[in-house]
Scaffold this motif. Structure first.
Motif, mmCIF file in Angstrom:
data_model
loop_
_atom_site.group_PDB
_atom_site.id
_atom_site.type_symbol
_atom_site.label_atom_id
_atom_site.label_comp_id
_atom_site.label_asym_id
_atom_site.label_seq_id
_atom_site.Cartn_x
_atom_site.Cartn_y
_atom_site.Cartn_z
ATOM 1 N N LEU A 1 3.426 -1.304 -10.889
ATOM 2 C CA LEU A 1 3.332 -2.158 -9.712
ATOM 3 C C LEU A 1 3.407 -3.616 -10.166
ATOM 4 O O LEU A 1 2.577 -4.066 -10.944
ATOM 5 C CB LEU A 1 2.016 -1.898 -8.981
ATOM 6 C CG LEU A 1 1.961 -2.397 -7.548
ATOM 7 C CD1 LEU A 1 2.897 -1.604 -6.652
ATOM 8 C CD2 LEU A 1 0.532 -2.299 -7.014
ATOM 9 N N ASP B 1 0.829 -1.200 0.000
ATOM 10 C CA ASP B 1 0.000 0.000 0.000
ATOM 11 C C ASP B 1 0.870 1.260 0.000
ATOM 12 O O ASP B 1 0.593 2.230 -0.700
ATOM 13 C CB ASP B 1 -0.921 0.001 1.224
ATOM 14 C CG ASP B 1 -1.910 -1.160 1.189
ATOM 15 O OD1 ASP B 1 -2.045 -1.791 0.114
ATOM 16 O OD2 ASP B 1 -2.516 -1.443 2.237
ATOM 17 N N PHE C 1 3.915 1.532 -1.146
ATOM 18 C CA PHE C 1 4.547 1.677 -2.458
ATOM 19 C C PHE C 1 3.532 2.095 -3.515
ATOM 20 O O PHE C 1 3.865 2.784 -4.471
ATOM 21 C CB PHE C 1 5.266 0.399 -2.867
ATOM 22 C CG PHE C 1 6.675 0.343 -2.357
ATOM 23 C CD1 PHE C 1 7.607 1.273 -2.786
ATOM 24 C CD2 PHE C 1 7.073 -0.609 -1.445
ATOM 25 C CE1 PHE C 1 8.908 1.245 -2.314
ATOM 26 C CE2 PHE C 1 8.369 -0.649 -0.964
ATOM 27 C CZ PHE C 1 9.290 0.278 -1.396
ATOM 28 N N ALA C 2 2.302 1.662 -3.339
ATOM 29 C CA ALA C 2 1.276 2.083 -4.298
ATOM 30 C C ALA C 2 1.088 3.590 -4.193
ATOM 31 O O ALA C 2 0.978 4.293 -5.198
ATOM 32 C CB ALA C 2 -0.032 1.355 -4.020
ATOM 33 N N ARG C 3 1.066 4.075 -2.977
ATOM 34 C CA ARG C 3 0.931 5.521 -2.813
ATOM 35 C C ARG C 3 2.090 6.224 -3.519
ATOM 36 O O ARG C 3 1.912 7.220 -4.217
ATOM 37 C CB ARG C 3 0.930 5.874 -1.314
ATOM 38 C CG ARG C 3 0.803 7.361 -1.106
ATOM 39 C CD ARG C 3 0.822 7.762 0.352
ATOM 40 N NE ARG C 3 0.894 9.211 0.442
ATOM 41 C CZ ARG C 3 1.299 9.869 1.502
ATOM 42 N NH1 ARG C 3 1.638 9.224 2.604
ATOM 43 N NH2 ARG C 3 1.367 11.184 1.487
ATOM 44 N N ARG C 4 3.293 5.683 -3.335
ATOM 45 C CA ARG C 4 4.467 6.273 -3.968
ATOM 46 C C ARG C 4 4.346 6.205 -5.493
ATOM 47 O O ARG C 4 4.574 7.189 -6.189
ATOM 48 C CB ARG C 4 5.715 5.525 -3.489
ATOM 49 C CG ARG C 4 7.020 5.994 -4.089
ATOM 50 C CD ARG C 4 8.206 5.240 -3.495
ATOM 51 N NE ARG C 4 8.321 5.427 -2.049
ATOM 52 C CZ ARG C 4 9.020 6.395 -1.471
ATOM 53 N NH1 ARG C 4 9.685 7.262 -2.216
ATOM 54 N NH2 ARG C 4 9.076 6.490 -0.168
ATOM 55 N N GLY C 5 3.979 5.053 -5.987
ATOM 56 C CA GLY C 5 3.858 4.883 -7.434
ATOM 57 C C GLY C 5 2.849 5.853 -8.024
ATOM 58 O O GLY C 5 3.084 6.452 -9.084
ATOM 59 N N ASN C 6 1.751 6.031 -7.332
ATOM 60 C CA ASN C 6 0.744 6.969 -7.833
ATOM 61 C C ASN C 6 1.265 8.401 -7.811
ATOM 62 O O ASN C 6 0.930 9.204 -8.688
ATOM 63 C CB ASN C 6 -0.548 6.838 -7.028
ATOM 64 C CG ASN C 6 -1.394 5.662 -7.518
ATOM 65 O OD1 ASN C 6 -1.557 5.484 -8.727
ATOM 66 N ND2 ASN C 6 -1.895 4.858 -6.601
#
Ligand SMILES: Cc1cc2nc3c(=O)[nH]c(=O)nc-3n(C[C@H](O)[C@H](O)[C@H](O)COP(=O)(O)OP(=O)(O)OC[C@H]3O[C@@H](n4cnc5c(N)ncnc54)[C@H](O)[C@@H]3O)c2cc1C
Ligand SMILES: [Zn+2]
Lengths: 417, 975, 86
Positions: A146, A128, A130-135
């Motif tokens: 991802l 989660d 890393f998803a925030r970072r990726g977004n």
């Protein structure tokens, strides 16, 4: 002299007799418009962009040792734009764009290699985050993908996917991330700055900063006094000492970060891989050595060398993540002095002294910042206003609490970023 | 091959009665027990065993030790495959397979040998000047080609599953190197009663005594060494470590050392390949001798070109017959070598020396002469000697270079110390005190004769003993040769062509001069530009000569040029050894709950949390995914009862008259007003004003509290509370101790939890947020009435040893009430339905107010973090605040990590309104729920906002709502 | 690297956790103002040479003030933090 494949060929035919020096070795003049203290990546790129973007000529870079002998020549060369907090996002994004044109800009092959960076995660919670970072990377216009476990396995099948201590759940893949040849970056900027008339003065340590009526007037050095209208302190791990010459205490503590390289090997690792649970990251240099590192040694130090606990920890992490490297041999280990800031993010700002500027707080991540840092500090020095992508790198953010950029979320303890 | 190149009767280390077969490049080769790969191949007439790094030139064996720049091979197969093994240190054993590396095609016909023809275009740093166009070609074409050509050996790509070990050793004195100086130092110290460790890289102790074989104390060198080693071995205070290289000097007397334990054994079984030692020594003596250096002259790199010392060792230790030998030397030790070899019947075809020395030897001497070239494609055939009379081509099979000696002072530089230039030796020697506690003796500090080394060992050991407050006994120094050492420095012979400095990285004198010509004129620039000294041998044989050539080119002189730094390790160390124990589960401790075995038996997948393993869910027959099991567990908790092991939460026992006052200081809210028998939720800030952790605080008695922390922050909070106590109020009467591992604690949650307690014989008349001691079948236990699920909830704590049985008892009791065990997934859903936060929300960048707990910061008292929390940036409007998020269309899923935007805005950084921290499918409310942070979120309740997860191509409209989705009044948990 | 713990004697560095400069001991008053808190939390002398910093010996739970040299890593003295107050 312009570099090209053709030039390499003709020079080769002529016994390589015609190559000229990459830069001059001038003696310091008594007076400059601008003096940059520190001939590392940031100091050299600042000088280069002052000349290149702002047409300024009467500039000197003062380096106490040899050009590029500090962290810029000691780092693990990872170049990425995968930050997620405003301030960092736009700055590193800008830097990566500069990297992407750097060879041609400098006419020097810095071997910027966009081989892709994979940040592994090991739990739903980490996914989660890393998803925030990726977004955030996507929102900044950069690239992020991802990967699930199988996606990671397809790219780097040699990791230990059976390992159950910190099983691999997936990874955040940043295709434009990669590496570059660290020395070449320093040398490329040095040669570029020299060609634009900047004096690069080596073996010239700044020992004092002259201030009159709240204005900087010059510096004292081991090669004599030098007058200047503007002075920038761009000395990374040595920021504390140099700032003290101007009566300043900085929000910086200097720490050691070690790095490691193995003997040369045929290509085995094609990406940059980062294993957060083990504080371990690795890539393979074009010469074949595996280049890797981990966390700080964690105690304040200027020794530029570390101790065994972190050495062993890093190797243990390597064995957990990719046991195939067990038979590679560690050839050399060394350390650099990191300018750790209380939120892990940098400072490019003016100071309480007119004409005196500070560039510091790069932590373990200032190599990738070399182009944009120089670009933005040059902008600030030449125009008097912060460059938009570095506008948040203010010195007073710690006092006010405004615009802190604590990517790790570990708070105001210098060594935890 | 039949060992055609062996001298009858010679070879100290080989056992001719024990032939050993191995293969090299697929061909079976025979050697003897005691041979190295290098000696066995040389004994079979095979001189070429490698290709060089850049130009792919044929290369052979140059030395007899770990410093060899050229003789690198790959050994073993499959997952055992090991690249870059020094043929000079790998002992042969039955079944050993070795291959030459860094070639395309066979060793003799390496396709990449074309690089040698292209050498003019591959000058130092050429790659910085080209391959820039077109841009996209770098990653696609140039770089892959460069990478394939570069590198030496290869990894197998398989997991290395071999055994490696690490160990600690402690001693009064560590002696590094067992040559004459080291042996005498160890003997002197051991006789005085010191605890001594003597470590030597070689298979047998004795150092140069084994190769040069000078007479010592009336015995031959090897015999004297053997006698001395035997005396040491018999002493209880001495530990002898052969095959052990001390690799690094670290702070406060800590040394790293690598022992080759199983590398020479055919089937090592349980033996580790290598053991990495951490040796902690009160004092240490470096007696590592000196390394000989070559002379750079044209084509000085062919197989058959060796260092004189390497040649002598191969003759003495392994009986290798070098054939006709030319010696090129600029110093007396080279001349001594020529005499020594002649005496042993080896044919010296020429002794070449640039000095004007008398020509009165039993072999041809060319004085005031130099070697100016060599011939022989795959091995040396002729040596060109240029002298007053012209140039003679002298046929020879071996060319021995003797360019002088460099003290092996590398370890003294590991703490950034710089050695000093000693003109008379034309070498760097260590300064005293470069590494605190490390003294240097013998050749390692420039005492080159045997007699001087022996005496120096005694003398230095004596000094060290006095520091250790031990009295040296009188140790007589045995008689030995004491020949003077004269040298006329000669670094490079200029005669056209390429003269190698760094054989390992293919750096020639031309490259160094080009670096200087292009302005890379400081020694560090030269090193980095040419890559001299960066190969596997770390420049052991090339550093000094390279900087001498640079000094000449810049006209600066050697002392002003200075040297580069030697960094650890002294010899390369396998990652397997340094990382021993890290493989697989070994990397971090595994913390197991008392319910672990039972949970696994119930089929629960386990997940990692703060080094613990916790059950994710407990699947029942027919439940094929986490979601089905999780939904059921949640429903059972809400409708009946569930139990969950919560022992991972940190537990700190706080006692003392000032305990309450202390807790008031570390928590934002007030604990001193708590009544004994009551529990309060508590919030802790870091001193910088952001939330550090949350947990509960139970007052067990007037002066006794038990506080809990989150699983991940347990250690951090313990250290923090210790700090606050010791730094700011050490005079208060308060004591803290972690009791996390002392108690097993289980949650019971659900409307039927009281019934479960009753069935266990526990009278549950506790009020909400109450706590009490209870008796559980004779065990003193604790009962807390707290809830992380929003249902009536209890936690029962028993001493850890009763945890497993309590879990069993709870399981049957909850089953009887129609309940179940629930795992982390259900726990997460339950807490999200209630809007309870975890570290997904308190991620280190949020204030108490951000998470809606601003009122918990008491205005009446100071506490850690309070002052900094009042900084303008932490209190001004515009901060992101915790909110609940519900999909506008009930059926849609939410995803954590997504960002939030106003409905019609583009997904750009500038437009960002917040992000999602946690999501869960709620069986209770029949839709997905999310927690997240939104700019000024609390004033935006009811607004619709877009959840945008570009990473997963997911967009959903969500409504901003209160984070407490279920039972906002809390009636259920109060019961 | 080894640190002499005043309780336990000379111990390997891996038994310790580092905090930072010992200015962390001089906690300002709640109302000391932004400057004082900034100085306390963030600003550092960061000397290249002798410094005093804070280490926690995990096995015995002692916070220790260590006087040491940041250039050579030499440790000059150690003292328990608690002694300042108790
Ligand atoms: C081991 C290690 C790994 C790293 N890995 C990465 C990575 O993978 N990616 C990444 O982005 N970053 C990485 N970094 C960080 C990065 O190297 C630094 O942040 C960055 O190089 C610092 O900026 P600089 O290049 O200007 O510093 P430096 O190169 O250190 O330049 C400062 C210069 O100032 C000079 N100086 C100091 N005092 C004076 C004085 N009084 N007078 C004159 N001159 C003076 C110094 O000699 C030095 O040359 C790493 C750092 C290390 C040590
Ligand atoms: Zn202790």
């Amino acid at each position: 002299m312009r570099y090209s494949g053709f030039r390499v060929f003709t020079q080769g035919l002529g016994g390589n007799k015609g190559w000229t020096p990459a830069w001059r070795r001038p003696d310091p003049k008594p007076d400059y418009d601008i003096v940059i203290i520190g001939g590392g990546g940031h100091g050299l790129s600042t000088a280069y962009y002052l000349a290149r973007n702002h047409g300024l000529r009467n500039i000197a870079v003062l380096e106490k040792g040899y050009l590029g002998g500090g962290n810029v020549g000691r780092n693990t060369t990872i170049v990425r734009a995968n930050y997620f907090l405003p301030g960092n996002s736009e700055f590193y994004s800008h830097s990566l764009k500069l990297w992407e044109g750097l060879e041609r800009e400098l006419n020097y092959n810095v071997m910027h290699s966009q081989r892709g960076l994979i940040n592994l995660f090991h739990s739903d919670g980490q996914r989660d985050a890393f998803a925030r970072r990726g977004n955030a990377m996507l929102a900044q216009g950069d690239d992020a993908v991802l990967l699930d476990r199988d996606g990671v396995r397809r790219m780097v099948p040699y990791l230990d996917f059976e390992q159950t201590r910190f099983p691999i759940y997936g990874g955040l893949y940043h295709p434009r991330g990669g590496t570059a040849r660290h020395d070449a970056v320093a040398w490329g900027y040095a040669r570029g700055a020299d060609r634009l008339g900047v004096d690069l003065i080596q073996n010239c340590e700044v020992t004092g900063i002259d201030i009159q009526n709240g204005r900087v007037t010059g510096v004292q050095t081991t090669r004599g006094a030098i007058r200047a209208r503007k002075v920038a302190m761009v000395v990374a791990g040595r920021s504390g000492q140099v700032a003290a010459m101007a009566g300043m205490r900085l929000p910086v503590e200097s720490h050691i970060l070690q790095a490691f390289v193995t003997e040369g090997l045929k290509p085995v690792i094609d990406h940059v891989i980062s294993f957060g649970m083990g504080h371990f990251y690795i890539s393979q240099s074009d010469k074949g050595g595996l280049v890797f590192g981990g966390d700080l040694d964690f105690y304040a130090s200027y020794a530029a060398r570390g101790n065994l606990p972190m050495v062993e920890h890093v190797m243990e992490a390597g064995m957990t993540l990719m046991p195939m490297i067990g038979r590679a041999r560690l050839l050399r280990s060394w350390g650099g002095i990191m300018d750790m800031s209380p939120d892990g993010s940098p400072i490019i700002d003016t100071t309480h002294v007119d004409g005196l500027y500070v560039n510091t707080g790069w932590n373990y991540g200032g190599f990738k910042a070399v182009p944009a840092s120089g670009w933005c500090l040059a902008h600030l020095m030449a125009t008097g206003t912060p460059h938009p992508v570095a506008a948040r790198f203010r010195l007073d953010r710690f006092r006010t609490g405004r615009g802190l950029m604590d990517e790790e979320g570990t708070g105001a303890q210098h060594n935890l970023h | 091959m039949t060992q055609t190149h062996r001298i009858p009767g010679k070879g100290l280390l080989i056992d001719r009665a024990r032939p050993v077969r191995f293969t090299f490049d697929g061909v079976e080769v025979q050697g003897f027990h005691g041979d190295t790969l290098a000696s066995a191949l040389l004994a079979n007439g095979q001189r070429m065993i490698a290709r060089s790094f850049k130009y792919h030139r044929p290369r052979g064996v140059m030395t007899a030790g770990s410093e060899d720049p050229s003789a690198l091979v790959e050994v073993l197969e499959g997952s055992q495959q090991t690249p870059n093994v020094r043929a000079t240190t790998q002992e042969i054993h039955e079944g050993l397979t070795a291959r030459s590396q860094n070639r395309i095609g066979s060793l003799r016909h390496d396709l990449l040998a074309v690089n040698d023809w292209l050498a003019p275009f591959f000058s130092a740093g050429f790659y910085y000047k080209t391959f820039m166009w077109p841009r996209a070609f770098w990653e696609r074409l140039y770089e892959p080609a460069i990478r394939r050509a570069a590198g030496l050996g290869s990894l197998s790509g398989h997991h290395d599953v071999a055994v490696y070990e690490k160990a600690w050793a402690h001693c009064d004195l560590l002696v590094i190197g067992a040559g004459p100086a080291g042996l005498m130092a160890a003997l002197t110290a051991a006789r005085a009663g010191a605890e001594v460790i003597l470590a030597d890289e070689d298979v047998r102790m004795g150092g140069r005594l084994l190769s040069d074989q000078p007479a010592v104390g009336g015995l031959s060198g090897p015999d004297w060494a053997a006698r001395t080693v035997a005396e040491l071995a018999a002493m209880p205070n001495v530990r002898l470590m052969t095959r052990t290289t001390v690799t690094g000097a670290y702070d406060d007397g800590t040394f790293g050392a690598l022992e080759r334990v199983g590398l020479h054994v055919p089937a090592p079984g349980d033996l580790p390949r290598e053991c990495f030692w951490r040796i902690v020594a009160r004092r240490a003596i470096l007696a590592a001798g000196a390394l000989e250096r070559p002379i750079a002259h044209p084509d000085n790199d062919r197989p058959g070109v060796m260092l004189a010392s390497g040649l002598v060792s191969h003759v003495a230790k392994w009986g290798v017959n070098p054939g006709r030998v030319v010696i090129f030397s600029n110093n007396d030790s080279g001349l001594a070598t020529a005499r020594h070899l002649t005496a042993q019947g080896i044919e010296i075809a020429a002794y070449v020396d640039p000095r004007a020395i008398p020509v009165t030897e039993d072999f041809p001497v060319y004085a005031q002469a130099t070697v100016t070239g060599t011939r022989g494609r795959h091995g040396l055939r002729d040596v060109a000697v240029t002298h007053a009379g012209g140039t003679s081509m002298i046929p020879a099979r071996t060319l021995a270079l003797a360019g002088g000696w460099n003290p092996t002072l590398h370890l003294t530089c590991h703490m950034n110390g710089r050695p000093v230039w000693e003109e008379s030796l034309a070498a760097f020697v260590p300064k005293p005190g470069m590494v605190p506690g490390l003294s240097v003796a013998g050749a390692a500090r420039g005492r080159f004769s045997t007699a001087a080394c022996l005496a120096d060992g005694v003398e230095v050991a004596g000094e060290v003993l006095r520091d250790l407050s031990l009295r040296p006994k009188k140790t007589p120094v045995p008689e030995a040769e004491d020949a003077p050492y004269a040298i006329a420095p000669l670094w490079a012979v200029d005669a056209g062509g390429r003269a190698w400095l760094d054989f390992a990285n293919d750096v020639t004198t031309k490259d160094v001069r080009l670096a200087a010509q292009e302005g890379y004129a400081s020694v560090e620039h030269m090193k980095r530009y040419t890559t001299q000294g960066m190969a596997p041998d770390q420049g052991k044989s090339s550093n000094v000569a390279a900087l001498a050539v640079l000094a000449e080119a810049t006209g600066q002189g050697i002392p002003a040029t200075g040297t580069t730094t030697y960094r650890p390790p002294f010899v390369p160390v396998s990652i397997g050894a340094l990382g021993a124990g890290g493989r697989a589960e070994g990397f971090a401790p595994q913390r197991l709950l008392t319910s672990d075995a039972k949970s696994r038996a119930m089929g629960a997948p386990m997940i990692e949390a703060g080094l613990w393993y916790r059950p994710s869910y407990f699947p029942r027959a027919g439940e094929n995914d986490w979601r089905t099991a999780c939904d059921r567990e949640v429903a059972q908790v809400r409708e009946a009862v569930g139990t969950c092991d919560v022992s991972t939460l940190g537990k700190i026992d706080v006692q003392g008259r000032d305990a309450a006052r202390f807790l008031d200081f570390v928590y934002t809210n007030t604990m001193s007003t708590l009544k004994p028998g009551r529990v309060r939720y508590g919030l802790m800030l870091r001193e910088d004003g952001f939330v550090m952790d949350d947990g509960t605080c139970a007052r067990l008695a007037e002066d006794h509290f038990l506080v809990t922390t989150t699983t991940a922050a347990a250690g951090l909070v313990m250290r923090h509370m210790d700090f606050v106590h010791q730094a700011f109020c050490a005079d208060w009467d308060v004591r803290l101790i972690s009791v996390t591992e002392a108690w097993a604690q289980f949650a019971l949650a659900g409307p039927k939890s009281r019934a479960v307690l009753a069935s266990l014989g526990i009278r549950a008349d506790l009020p909400f947020m109450g706590c009490t001691h209870i008796d559980l079948g004779g065990v003193r236990a604790r009962l807390f009435r707290i809830s992380f699920s929003g249902e009536e909830g209890y936690e029962i704590a028993v001493p850890t040893r009763y945890g497993a049985s309590l879990f069993e008892a709870l399981l049957s009791a909850v089953h009887a009430e129609g309940g179940c065990a629930y795992g982390m997934e259900a726990l997460n859903v339950l807490r999200i339905e209630k809007g309870f936060i975890t570290h997904a929300e308190i991620h280190g960048r949020v204030t108490a107010d951000d998470v809606g707990l601003g009122r918990m910061v008491s205005a009446k008292k100071d506490c850690i973090g309070k002052a900094a929390a009042h900084r303008p940036g932490l209190t001004e409007p515009g901060r992101e605040q915790l909110v609940g998020l519900m999909p506008v269309n009930q059926g849609e899923t939410l995803s954590a990590g997504a960002h939030l935007y106003n409905e019609r805005d583009l997904a750009t950084r500038e437009n960002n309104q917040g992000y999602v921290t946690s999501v869960a499918p709620s069986p209770t409310l029949g839709c997905w729920l999310g927690l997240g942070f939104v700019k000024d979120g609390r004033s935006r309740m009811g607004q619709v906002i877009r959840l945008d997860d570009g990473l997963r191509g997911h967009k959903v409209l969500v409504e901003i709502c209160d984070p407490v989705f279920f039972d906002p009044e809390g009636g259920r948990m109060r019961g | 690297m080894r640190i002499p713990c005043p309780c336990c004697g000379s111990r390997d560095r891996r038994e310790f956790t580092y905090y930072g400069a010992s200015v962390f001991l001089d906690r300002p008053a709640e109302d000391a103002g932004l400057e004082a808190w900034d100085a306390y939390l963030h600003l550092r002398d960061n000397p290249a040479g002798v410094t005093r910093d804070l280490w926690y010996h995990d096995p015995c739970q002692s916070w220790i003030e260590v006087e040491r040299d940041t250039v050579t890593h030499a440790i000059l003295s150690t003292a328990p933090v608690a002694r300042r107050r108790a």
